[in-house]
Motif scaffolding. Structure first.
Motif, PDB file in Angstrom:
ATOM      1  N   ARG A  50      -4.998  -6.208 -11.878  1.00 42.75           N
ATOM      2  CA  ARG A  50      -5.760  -5.474 -12.826  1.00 42.75           C
ATOM      3  C   ARG A  50      -5.361  -3.979 -12.952  1.00 42.75           C
ATOM      4  NH1 ARG A  50      -7.751  -9.631 -12.515  1.00 42.75           N
ATOM      5  NH2 ARG A  50      -6.137  -9.663 -14.207  1.00 42.75           N
ATOM      6  N   TYR A 109       2.320  -2.807 -23.829  1.00 37.08           N
ATOM      7  CA  TYR A 109       2.861  -4.373 -23.988  1.00 37.08           C
ATOM      8  C   TYR A 109       3.064  -4.903 -25.322  1.00 37.08           C
ATOM      9  CZ  TYR A 109       2.268  -9.129 -23.785  1.00 37.08           C
ATOM     10  OH  TYR A 109       2.701 -10.875 -23.756  1.00 37.08           O
ATOM     11  N   GLY A 115      -6.207 -14.831 -21.489  1.00 33.67           N
ATOM     12  CA  GLY A 115      -5.414 -13.645 -21.347  1.00 33.67           C
ATOM     13  C   GLY A 115      -4.449 -13.371 -22.680  1.00 33.67           C
ATOM     14  N   THR A 116      -5.318 -13.494 -23.834  1.00 36.24           N
ATOM     15  CA  THR A 116      -5.005 -13.203 -25.217  1.00 36.24           C
ATOM     16  C   THR A 116      -3.879 -12.188 -25.211  1.00 36.24           C
ATOM     17  OG1 THR A 116      -5.649 -13.263 -27.538  1.00 36.24           O
ATOM     18  CG2 THR A 116      -6.873 -11.763 -26.210  1.00 36.24           C
ATOM     19  N   GLY A 117      -4.001 -11.050 -24.424  1.00 33.63           N
ATOM     20  CA  GLY A 117      -3.067  -9.710 -24.624  1.00 33.63           C
ATOM     21  C   GLY A 117      -3.499  -9.248 -26.055  1.00 33.63           C
ATOM     22  N   ASP A 138      -9.745 -11.624 -22.421  1.00 33.72           N
ATOM     23  CA  ASP A 138      -8.527 -11.045 -21.402  1.00 33.72           C
ATOM     24  C   ASP A 138      -9.209 -10.374 -20.342  1.00 33.72           C
ATOM     25  OD1 ASP A 138      -5.452 -10.450 -22.090  1.00 33.72           O
ATOM     26  OD2 ASP A 138      -6.231  -8.870 -20.600  1.00 33.72           O
ATOM     27  N   ALA A 139      -8.624  -9.937 -19.258  1.00 34.75           N
ATOM     28  CA  ALA A 139      -9.254  -9.487 -18.022  1.00 34.75           C
ATOM     29  C   ALA A 139      -8.852  -7.782 -18.269  1.00 34.75           C
ATOM     30  CB  ALA A 139      -8.495  -9.850 -17.038  1.00 34.75           C
ATOM     31  N   MET A 168      -6.746  -4.731 -23.834  1.00 31.42           N
ATOM     32  CA  MET A 168      -6.138  -5.748 -24.626  1.00 31.42           C
ATOM     33  C   MET A 168      -7.450  -6.390 -25.369  1.00 31.42           C
ATOM     34  SD  MET A 168      -2.960  -6.473 -23.573  1.00 31.42           S
ATOM     35  CE  MET A 168      -1.900  -6.181 -22.206  1.00 31.42           C
ATOM     36  N   LEU A 207      -9.915 -15.186 -15.372  1.00 32.96           N
ATOM     37  CA  LEU A 207      -9.592 -16.234 -14.556  1.00 32.96           C
ATOM     38  C   LEU A 207      -9.586 -16.043 -13.022  1.00 32.96           C
ATOM     39  CD1 LEU A 207      -6.849 -17.862 -16.515  1.00 32.96           C
ATOM     40  CD2 LEU A 207      -8.988 -18.935 -16.061  1.00 32.96           C
ATOM     41  N   ASN A 242      -1.033 -18.342 -22.422  1.00 33.18           N
ATOM     42  CA  ASN A 242       0.373 -17.894 -22.841  1.00 33.18           C
ATOM     43  C   ASN A 242       1.095 -16.908 -21.700  1.00 33.18           C
ATOM     44  OD1 ASN A 242       2.778 -18.462 -24.194  1.00 33.18           O
ATOM     45  ND2 ASN A 242       2.621 -16.620 -25.574  1.00 33.18           N
ATOM     46  N   PHE A 243       1.700 -17.286 -20.936  1.00 31.01           N
ATOM     47  CA  PHE A 243       2.167 -16.346 -19.814  1.00 31.01           C
ATOM     48  C   PHE A 243       1.004 -15.404 -19.174  1.00 31.01           C
ATOM     49  CE2 PHE A 243       5.633 -16.538 -23.029  1.00 31.01           C
ATOM     50  CZ  PHE A 243       6.522 -17.191 -22.321  1.00 31.01           C
TER      51      PHE A 243
HETATM   52  C1  LIG Z   1       2.027 -11.292 -20.143  1.00 32.80           C
HETATM   53  S1  LIG Z   1       0.414 -10.793 -20.998  1.00 32.80           S
HETATM   54  C2  LIG Z   1       0.420 -12.439 -22.255  1.00 32.80           C
HETATM   55  C3  LIG Z   1      -0.339 -11.918 -23.254  1.00 32.80           C
HETATM   56  C4  LIG Z   1      -0.706 -13.266 -24.542  1.00 32.80           C
HETATM   57  N1  LIG Z   1      -1.004 -14.152 -23.941  1.00 32.80           N
HETATM   58  C5  LIG Z   1       0.498 -13.066 -25.315  1.00 32.80           C
HETATM   59  O1  LIG Z   1       1.188 -14.257 -25.499  1.00 32.80           O
HETATM   60  O2  LIG Z   1       1.051 -12.093 -25.640  1.00 32.80           O
HETATM   61  C6  LIG Z   1      -0.672 -11.410 -19.782  1.00 32.80           C
HETATM   62  C7  LIG Z   1      -2.031 -11.108 -20.074  1.00 32.80           C
HETATM   63  O3  LIG Z   1      -2.896 -11.929 -19.082  1.00 32.80           O
HETATM   64  C8  LIG Z   1      -4.060 -10.988 -18.811  1.00 32.80           C
HETATM   65  N2  LIG Z   1      -4.422 -11.490 -17.491  1.00 32.80           N
HETATM   66  C9  LIG Z   1      -3.773 -11.353 -16.357  1.00 32.80           C
HETATM   67  N3  LIG Z   1      -4.584 -11.811 -15.452  1.00 32.80           N
HETATM   68  C10 LIG Z   1      -5.645 -12.425 -16.070  1.00 32.80           C
HETATM   69  C11 LIG Z   1      -6.869 -13.080 -15.711  1.00 32.80           C
HETATM   70  N4  LIG Z   1      -6.948 -13.422 -14.315  1.00 32.80           N
HETATM   71  N5  LIG Z   1      -7.760 -13.754 -16.517  1.00 32.80           N
HETATM   72  C12 LIG Z   1      -7.635 -13.164 -17.754  1.00 32.80           C
HETATM   73  N6  LIG Z   1      -6.571 -12.482 -18.247  1.00 32.80           N
HETATM   74  C13 LIG Z   1      -5.524 -12.028 -17.319  1.00 32.80           C
HETATM   75  C14 LIG Z   1      -3.328  -9.621 -18.942  1.00 32.80           C
HETATM   76  O4  LIG Z   1      -4.351  -8.659 -18.989  1.00 32.80           O
HETATM   77  C15 LIG Z   1      -2.521  -9.866 -20.195  1.00 32.80           C
HETATM   78  O5  LIG Z   1      -3.022  -9.531 -21.345  1.00 32.80           O
END
Ligand SMILES: C[S@@+](CC[C@H](N)C(=O)[O-])C[C@H]1O[C@@H](n2cnc3c(N)ncnc32)[C@H](O)[C@@H]1O
Length: 272
Positions: A11, A21, A52-54, A73-74, A78, A97, A113-114
Motif C-alpha cells: 500500500r 507507474y 489491480g487495474t493500475g 485497484d487498491a 490508480m 484483494l 495483470n501483474f
Molecule cells: C504492476 S501494477 C499492474 C497494473 C495493471 N494491472 C497493468 O497491467 O498495468 C500492480 C497494481 O496492482 C495494484 N494492487 C496491488 N496490490 C493490490 C491488491 N491487494 N488489491 C488490488 N490491487 C492491488 C497496485 O495498486 C497496482 O496498481
C-alpha cells in the motif's frame, strides 16, 4: 481475511504513484494484456472484473472488445487515473484483494495483470477471484518468473556497478504463503484453488522503451529498484545513473530505444 506486513508495504509503495507507474512500467506490463483477455475468453458482452487495474490498460482493451468492465485497484491514484482513461468502463472503484466488494458469481471472467505478485496471500487472492466469477467462467493472471528476466536483472547489475547495496530488510510474502514463480508453481496455485482446466505458459518478448521512461520508474520509487533509489543521496543517484547509461548502452538501438528481453507467466483456469 488477513492483511500481512507485505500488503501494508505494498500500500505504501503504490501510494500516489499512478503517474510514475503509467510513464514507466505500465508500458512493460501492457505487453501480455491481449493474451490475458484471450485466456479469460473476454469478448463482446463479457462481464469482466479487472483487479489491480493500475492505469487501466487491460480494462481499456477489454472495453474496446465490447466487454462490460468493472475495474478495481487498491491505490486511489490508480483508480482516479484509470477512471479518466477508461470512461466506457461500467465502474472503476477502490477495492483490495483478497476481499472484493462483489456478490459471488457476478462476473463472467476476472483478470489480474501483474497483481498477484503484489499480494501477501496469493492463494487467498485466487480464491477470491474464483468466488466472484460464475461457474464455467474464466480467471486469468500474470506474474513475473523467478529467476528474473534480463530486463529486470539489469537493475541489480546497475546497482552493483554503482557500488550500492540492496536494502537488507524488504518485506516479502511469508514463506508459508508463497508459491514458486515458475509455470508449474503458478499452475499449482490455481489448481490448489480448485479451479478446472488450468493452463500456464511463459511469454517472452523484447520490451522496447525510451531509456528515460525505463529510468523514470525506479527514479520515482516504482518497484523494488525504486525502493532502493528513494533512500539514496543525490551523489549516489548520479553514480547509479552513470552505471545505468553504461550498462544499457549495449541494449540501445539506432532509434535510441532500449530493447530489453523479458518474460512473464500467464495462467488461466475455469471456475467449476
Ligand atoms: C504492476 S501494477 C499492474 C497494473 C495493471 N494491472 C497493468 O497491467 O498495468 C500492480 C497494481 O496492482 C495494484 N494492487 C496491488 N496490490 C493490490 C491488491 N491487494 N488489491 C488490488 N490491487 C492491488 C497496485 O495498486 C497496482 O496498481
Amino acid at each position: 481475511m488477513t492483511t500481512t506486513a507485505f500488503d501494508d508495504h505494498e500500500r505504501s509503495r503504490w501510494a500516489g504513484r499512478a503517474t510514475a507507474y503509467d510513464r514507466s512500467f505500465a508500458l512493460l506490463c501492457a505487453h501480455p494484456a491481449a493474451a490475458l483477455l484471450d485466456a479469460a475468453a473476454v469478448d463482446a458482452g463479457t462481464r469482466l472484473l479487472d483487479v489491480g487495474t493500475g492505469s487501466g490498460t487491460v480494462a481499456g482493451l477489454a472495453c474496446a472488445r465490447g466487454a462490460r468492465v468493472v475495474a478495481v485497484d487498491a491505490e486511489p491514484s490508480m483508480v482516479d487515473l484509470a477512471r479518466s482513461r477508461v470512461p466506457s468502463a461500467d465502474e472503476v472503484r477502490l477495492a483490495t484483494l483478497p476481499q472484493l466488494p462483489f456478490d459471488s458469481g457476478r462476473f463472467d471472467a476476472a483478470v489480474a495483470n501483474f497483481v498477484i505478485n503484489h499480494v501477501g496471500d496469493p492463494a487467498a487472492a485466487i480464491t477470491e477471484l474464483r468466488r466472484v466469477v460464475r461457474s464455467t467462467g474464466r480467471i486469468a493472471v500474470t506474474t513475473w518468473p523467478h529467476p528474473p528476466p534480463r530486463a529486470q536483472r539489469l537493475w541489480g547489475e546497475v546497482f552493483d556497478a554503482a557500488g550500492v547495496d540492496p536494502p537488507t530488510t524488504v518485506p516479502a510474502v511469508d514463506t508459508d504463503r508463497d508459491f514458486p514463480r515458475t509455470a508449474d508453481g503458478l499452475a499449482g496455485l490455481l489448481d490448489a484453488a480448485g479451479l478446472d482446466d488450468v493452463r500456464c505458459e511463459t511469454i517472452t518478448w523484447v520490451h522496447r522503451t525510451d531509456p528515460e521512461a525505463w529510468w523514470s520508474g525506479p527514479a520515482n520509487g516504482i518497484s523494488r529498484p525504486g525502493l532502493l533509489m528513494e533512500t539514496q543521496p543525490p551523489a549516489v543517484i548520479a553514480r547509479i545513473r552513470a552505471s545505468y547509461d553504461e550498462l544499457t548502452a549495449a541494449y540501445r538501438g539506432a532509434d535510441g530505444l532500449l530493447a530489453l528481453p523479458t518474460a512473464a507467466l500467464l495462467a488461466s483456469a475455469a471456475v467449476p
